[in-house]
Design a protein around this motif. Structure first.
Motif, PDB file in Angstrom:
ATOM      1  N   HIS A 197      38.218 112.707  56.875  1.00  0.00           N
ATOM      2  CA  HIS A 197      39.290 112.036  56.141  1.00  0.00           C
ATOM      3  C   HIS A 197      39.598 110.697  56.803  1.00  0.00           C
ATOM      4  O   HIS A 197      39.110 110.387  57.902  1.00  0.00           O
ATOM      5  N   ASP A 198      40.397 109.884  56.125  1.00  0.00           N
ATOM      6  CA  ASP A 198      40.639 108.510  56.578  1.00  0.00           C
ATOM      7  C   ASP A 198      41.179 108.447  58.000  1.00  0.00           C
ATOM      8  O   ASP A 198      40.851 107.534  58.757  1.00  0.00           O
ATOM      9  N   GLY A 199      41.993 109.403  58.384  1.00  0.00           N
ATOM     10  CA  GLY A 199      42.582 109.374  59.716  1.00  0.00           C
ATOM     11  C   GLY A 199      41.564 109.489  60.838  1.00  0.00           C
ATOM     12  O   GLY A 199      41.787 108.995  61.944  1.00  0.00           O
ATOM     13  N   LEU A 200      40.423 110.120  60.549  1.00  0.00           N
ATOM     14  CA  LEU A 200      39.394 110.291  61.566  1.00  0.00           C
ATOM     15  C   LEU A 200      38.562 109.034  61.779  1.00  0.00           C
ATOM     16  O   LEU A 200      37.917 108.874  62.814  1.00  0.00           O
ATOM     17  N   ALA A 202      39.239 106.173  62.584  1.00  0.00           N
ATOM     18  CA  ALA A 202      39.626 105.307  63.702  1.00  0.00           C
ATOM     19  C   ALA A 202      38.758 105.568  64.927  1.00  0.00           C
ATOM     20  O   ALA A 202      38.635 104.703  65.801  1.00  0.00           O
ATOM     21  N   ASP A 203      38.159 106.742  65.004  1.00  0.00           N
ATOM     22  CA  ASP A 203      37.280 107.076  66.122  1.00  0.00           C
ATOM     23  C   ASP A 203      35.925 106.390  65.892  1.00  0.00           C
ATOM     24  O   ASP A 203      35.271 106.635  64.872  1.00  0.00           O
ATOM     25  N   ARG A 207      33.191 107.175  62.911  1.00  0.00           N
ATOM     26  CA  ARG A 207      32.911 106.081  61.977  1.00  0.00           C
ATOM     27  C   ARG A 207      31.411 105.770  61.939  1.00  0.00           C
ATOM     28  O   ARG A 207      30.833 105.554  60.868  1.00  0.00           O
TER      29      ARG A 207
END
Length: 258
Positions: A197-200, A202-203, A207
């Motif tokens: 999901h979008d929150g992941l 950032a890693d 990505r």
């Protein structure tokens, strides 16, 4: 055999694949089909029969099977140099036991055993990442791993990875992306197991995985490799210990009763 109530803690046990009894195989299959979609028992059994070892993850209390990883150990000569390979096949861990690090410790012990047999030969850990969690196990446990977001894969490592991947997967292996592009979605992770999901995003590792292997939702697999040296198991033990200490230090301290 049940020796007590379920504890919620895992222990690892490495066995010869040929020694896995029917009851244990049934438990492994039951766990496997809960996490992977459109799987067939005969394909599962075929994968198991091609491996020499199984790392079983058992609950310390009732000895129930809560995870496993099948393992193939073999040698190849690449560019005129013999190398040893530890390849992990089917791998799954029951969700409530995630994060205990037992499978990594079991692999570290196996690496030591293999290195001792032929100490002068380079050893590589070869694995497929069908989901981002498997890729994170690689990036978090092996300081030198490939492919990665921050550096190009060295030419000699790329040669080894391409050779091993083509040998196992033939034309399904796309050397440009390093991905095995299967022709059906059989064996894909179930949608609720490891969605990105979008929150992941950032890693940087997650990505990168999503960018290089967008077909993971159709069971495409990223081919990965990590050189294993004598220091690899030591580094893992030290890093796990440091994380455990850090976690304890961050934990809130109960107020002293007056």
């Amino acid at each position: 055999m049940q020796v007590g109530g379920r504890s919620g803690a895992l222990r690892g046990e490495t066995r010869r694949a040929s020694e896995i009894d029917v009851r244990t195989r049934d438990a492994m299959w039951s766990l496997f089909e809960r996490y992977y979609a459109d799987v067939r028992r005969e394909v599962f059994e075929r994968d198991l029969s091609s491996k020499q070892y199984v790392i079983l993850l058992l609950d310390e209390g009732d000895e129930s099977v809560q995870g496993f990883s099948t393992v193939q150990v073999y040698r190849r000569v690449i560019d005129g140099r013999p190398v040893q390979i530890v390849f992990s096949g089917d791998t799954v861990i029951e969700r409530t036991y995630w994060g205990q690090g037992v499978v990594q410790r079991a692999y570290a012990a196996l690496f030591l055993r293999v290195k001792l047999e032929r100490p002068s030969e380079p050893l590589y850990y070869f694995l497929l990442s069908k989901g981002y969690k498997t890729y994170l196990l690689l990036t978090r446990s092996y300081p030198e791993h490939w492919p990665r977001h921050d550096r190009e894969t060295p030419t000699h490592v790329r040669t080894i990875l391409d050779t091993l991947s083509r040998e196992k997967f033939g034309e399904l292996y796309d050397a440009h992306s390093g991905v095995v592009r299967v022709q059906s979605a059989e064996g894909r992770l179930r949608e609720d197991v490891a969605p990105i999901h979008d929150g992941l995003m950032a890693d940087p590792d997650i990505r990168f995985f999503a960018k290089i292997n967008p077909g993971y939702v159709q069971a495409h697999e990223l081919c990965c490799i990590a050189p294993v040296t004598w220091l690899t198991p030591v580094r893992y033990v030290v890093s796990r210990g440091a994380r455990a200490i850090s976690s304890r230090l961050r934990a809130p301290t109960p107020e002293r009763r007056r």
